[in-house]
Design a protein around this motif. Structure first.
Motif, PDB file in Angstrom:
ATOM      1  N   CYS A   1       0.841  -1.205   0.000  1.00 55.23           N
ATOM      2  CA  CYS A   1       0.000   0.000   0.000  1.00 55.23           C
ATOM      3  C   CYS A   1       0.869   1.247   0.000  1.00 55.23           C
ATOM      4  O   CYS A   1       1.832   1.353   0.751  1.00 55.23           O
ATOM      5  N   THR A   2       0.504   2.209  -0.831  1.00 57.71           N
ATOM      6  CA  THR A   2       1.231   3.476  -0.892  1.00 57.71           C
ATOM      7  C   THR A   2       0.800   4.434   0.205  1.00 57.71           C
ATOM      8  O   THR A   2       1.327   5.528   0.300  1.00 57.71           O
ATOM      9  N   GLY A   3      -0.160   4.015   1.002  1.00 54.63           N
ATOM     10  CA  GLY A   3      -0.621   4.863   2.095  1.00 54.63           C
ATOM     11  C   GLY A   3      -2.034   5.365   1.920  1.00 54.63           C
ATOM     12  O   GLY A   3      -2.658   5.806   2.865  1.00 54.63           O
ATOM     13  N   LYS A   4      -2.563   5.312   0.692  1.00 56.02           N
ATOM     14  CA  LYS A   4      -3.926   5.770   0.452  1.00 56.02           C
ATOM     15  C   LYS A   4      -4.821   4.591   0.103  1.00 56.02           C
ATOM     16  O   LYS A   4      -4.401   3.650  -0.559  1.00 56.02           O
ATOM     17  N   VAL A   5      -6.079   4.691   0.575  1.00 54.48           N
ATOM     18  CA  VAL A   5      -7.052   3.627   0.368  1.00 54.48           C
ATOM     19  C   VAL A   5      -8.364   4.253  -0.099  1.00 54.48           C
ATOM     20  O   VAL A   5      -8.801   5.264   0.451  1.00 54.48           O
ATOM     21  N   ALA A   6      -8.967   3.613  -1.089  1.00 51.03           N
ATOM     22  CA  ALA A   6     -10.279   4.050  -1.573  1.00 51.03           C
ATOM     23  C   ALA A   6     -11.311   2.974  -1.292  1.00 51.03           C
ATOM     24  O   ALA A   6     -10.984   1.787  -1.226  1.00 51.03           O
TER      25      ALA A   6
END
Length: 143
Positions: A24-29
């Motif tokens: 994960c790049t740190g952002k979640v949708a």
């Protein structure tokens, strides 16, 4: 008998877990369809996701008090012919988010509820492809 607040808490816990994964790049949708579309909206409203996509989310018009809490990008997809979510309800959502640069509401002509599901009679290939492309562009931009 679903407790929507508990489900949204579960989504928040899931988003927190995803953010800790090395992939994960740190952002979640959150992306949801029908009831899931409403839950994606609610997850945005409690700030647990970085972006949200709602495909024909029913009942959102009854929870517009959450709209002011949504600061992250949100995308709505609705079918013009959806009898479960009539255009007057879509109009309430559209009006509530009007003038905000973090929200887009799309209405697909000739599309009914479930237009994105290829195994349903209501599947609409044109609407599905257009919504899918818009969703991918949205996610690429905001994640």
């Amino acid at each position: 008998a679903t407790d929507f607040n508990l489900v949204v808490q579960d989504i928040a816990a899931t988003a927190d877990t995803l953010r800790k994964l090395p992939e994960c790049t740190g952002k979640v949708a959150a992306i949801g369809y029908c009831l899931g579309g409403r839950l994606a909206y609610m997850a945005a409203g409690n700030g647990s996701v970085d972006a949200a996509v709602s495909y024909y989310g029913g009942g959102i018009h009854t929870q517009l008090d959450l709209a002011d809490k949504i600061k992250q990008p949100i995308l709505f997809h609705y079918g013009e012919l959806d009898h479960g979510i009539p255009l007057d309800q879509v109009g309430q959502v559209k009006e509530r988010f009007a003038g905000r640069d973090n929200a887009d509401v799309y209405i697909y002509p000739g599309a009914d509820h479930g237009f994105n599901c290829s195994v349903r009679a209501s599947y609409n290939q044109n609407a599905s492809v257009l919504a899918h492309g818009r969703t991918l562009s949205f996610l690429a931009e905001h994640l």
